[in-house]
Design a protein around this motif. Sequence first.
Motif: not given
Length: 391
Positions: A18-19, A21-23, A25-26, A34
């Motif tokens: 997540y750190k 690639n972001g929300w 994609k994760t 979420t």
Amino acid sequence: MGTKWFTKNEKLNILKYYKENGWAKTIKKFEISTPTLSRWKKAVKISGEKALEPGNGLQSKGIRRPGRPKNLNFELMTKKELIEYIEMIQDVKKSLPKSKKKKFQTIWSLKKKYKIKYLCKILNVSRAGYYKWFNAGMKLFNKWNNTIAKIVKTLFLTFKKIYGYNMLTLIINKLYNWNLKPHIVYRYMKNMNLKSIIRIKKFNYKLSSGNKRHENIMNQDFSTTDINQKIGTDITYLLTSDKTYFLSIVKDFHTNEILDYQISNNLEKEFVFKNIINSWVKAGKPSTWVLQSDQGFHYTNSDYEKLCNYLGITISMSRCGNSYDNAHTESWFGTMKTEFLYHIKRKKRTAKWIIENLPKYIYFYNNFRPQAKLKGMSPVQYRKSSLQVTF
């Protein structure tokens, strides 16, 4: 389908991904929600990696976030909050929204002034519902179309707020070849709080009259079947910063077209006669004109009578003090002044500005401005279409 469980290491790997690639994609790759990802992130921040072990989470321990109170606790509110709450109630009462979407719109308009949670409570709607409406594009009714809304607002501002929903409907249908109804445009304008400029009241003035009066042949019957039948002429004033100018026009009642116009800095008869002659020549020197005018001294003298007789024009004259007899012509002056003249303050109006810009407005009026009476066409378009049908 059962609940998916993750080990501590799997959760750490997901947070690491997540750190990087972001929300979005994760969530898509690991098929998690979420809120779950947010909860893991918060747990690590507060209690460290140990909180990710199975059985150490708040949900596993049966700890739940306390629910929102059903009623506001006024005893716990500060004096400032109570005053704000009372003011907020007064502001909300001004609009008294009935539908849920109207309530959301009221909240949106007051959100910078008051807290959203208080507004939602007063209007008896949920914050989740408000944010759902907000994120969906703030639709103000079920068939709300952002494209139409944007076009209505753009044209309203382009024409400097002079047109109401009827005229905007004609313009939109002409530009985009649509078939919108006036009540639809009215609905968009009402929801976006778009209000056209109110027409300024007419200034009453009196001019002297001559002794050559004629019968009122038209008698307020302005109906026609073709061009060059019933024609109107009149004079109006044009106020500038230093002087008053005068405008004479000749108008064909069948197409509403301004055949010719003349501007003068005095009230001599010559500019009126020139206006009539130019119009008659432009119309093809017809012998079928019935020319309606008022009883101003320009039209009640022997020279005017001789001119009309020479050109084969039948004179029709309105009764004394009855403006309705010449209303078809006079109404154009109100339209012209609202849409053109009054957009510039009198202090800034000059003769040069009027001479340069009035022809542009008359060209716009004759060639582009649609009219409901003319089936959404401009005067020139209607005249040309009538000629095509004739031939």
